[in-house]
Design an enzyme around this catalytic site. Structure first.
Site, PDB file in Angstrom:
ATOM      1  N   ARG A   1      26.005  53.529  62.164  1.00 29.77           N
ATOM      2  CA  ARG A   1      25.252  53.368  60.771  1.00 29.77           C
ATOM      3  C   ARG A   1      26.106  52.151  60.056  1.00 29.77           C
ATOM      4  NH1 ARG A   1      26.078  58.394  58.005  1.00 29.77           N
ATOM      5  NH2 ARG A   1      28.128  58.452  59.102  1.00 29.77           N
TER       6      ARG A   1
ATOM      7  N   ARG B   1      42.836  32.353  40.206  1.00 31.60           N
ATOM      8  CA  ARG B   1      42.914  32.810  38.938  1.00 31.60           C
ATOM      9  C   ARG B   1      44.280  33.410  38.601  1.00 31.60           C
ATOM     10  NH1 ARG B   1      37.415  33.751  37.106  1.00 31.60           N
ATOM     11  NH2 ARG B   1      36.015  33.127  38.805  1.00 31.60           N
TER      12      ARG B   1
ATOM     13  N   HIS C   1      48.449  35.854  35.820  1.00 38.20           N
ATOM     14  CA  HIS C   1      48.246  36.493  34.771  1.00 38.20           C
ATOM     15  C   HIS C   1      49.238  37.849  34.549  1.00 38.20           C
ATOM     16  CE1 HIS C   1      44.085  34.917  34.737  1.00 38.20           C
ATOM     17  NE2 HIS C   1      44.825  34.060  34.352  1.00 38.20           N
TER      18      HIS C   1
ATOM     19  N   TYR D   1      38.883  44.522  40.491  1.00 39.79           N
ATOM     20  CA  TYR D   1      40.434  45.103  40.418  1.00 39.79           C
ATOM     21  C   TYR D   1      40.288  46.148  39.103  1.00 39.79           C
ATOM     22  CZ  TYR D   1      40.218  40.515  37.716  1.00 39.79           C
ATOM     23  OH  TYR D   1      39.847  39.495  37.137  1.00 39.79           O
TER      24      TYR D   1
END
Length: 192
Positions: free
Chosen positions: A21, A53, A56, A126
């Protein structure tokens, strides 16, 4: 979960079950995590090849721990120790996150996070321990030679205006923007 070389970061390679599957794996479970994690927000970004990105991070306390997965495409995910006073200050580690081989990175509060999309399109999900707060979020320039992150040389980086104008690591230190290692360690050991 296996620890990375940056203290406070781990990589998780779930067991993938396959049959005719398709496939199934458990992507996230709070029980057994090596770092406390209360889910407060889930983010999803879609990026084209070359988009970077980050780097941070959020003020600690309360900070923002993250659990990062690439659910489509492939990214180079980077964790940076930005905690002033840490024995690993400035150290970074990169982990390739590829939807075809599920893995996730758990990142403690006070660490910096960034990624670069290296497939034509990449979707990153995230999980965050705290909601986004623009007053508490900061960045360090991801291409700062002082950090020396080894981004893939064959991919042209594309930055947002915010990330392109972020301070270098040295400028962030001088401005007092970075988390303190001892404050972070104290925060980690306090129930929250």
């Amino acid at each position: 979960m296996d620890p990375l070389s940056v203290e406070g970061a781990w990589v998780h390679a779930p067991r993938v079950h396959t049959d005719a599957r398709g496939a199934f794996h458990e992507a996230f479970r709070t029980v057994g995590l090596p770092h406390p994690f209360d889910l407060a927000q889930i983010n999803c970004s879609v990026s084209r090849r070359g988009v970077v990105r980050g780097v941070h991070f959020a003020d600690v306390p309360p900070g923002q721990a993250k659990y990062v997965m690439c659910v489509a495409g492939r990214v180079v995910d980077v964790v940076v120790d930005l905690r002033v006073g840490s024995p690993g200050f400035g150290r970074w580690e990169a982990v390739t996150l590829d939807a075809s081989e599920p893995r996730a990175v758990l990142i403690a509060e006070g660490l910096g996070h960034a990624f670069m999309a290296v497939s034509e399109r990449a979707t990153v999900v995230y999980l965050c321990s705290r909601p986004y707060d623009p007053e508490r979020e900061h960045g360090v320039h991801p291409l700062d030679p002082g950090l020396g992150i080894g981004w893939p040389a064959d991919v042209e980086p594309l930055l947002s205006e915010k990330d392109a104008t972020a301070p270098t690591l040295a400028e962030a230190v001088a401005a007092g923007l970075l988390p303190d290692y001892q404050v972070c360690r104290s925060f980690y050991s306090t129930p929250h």
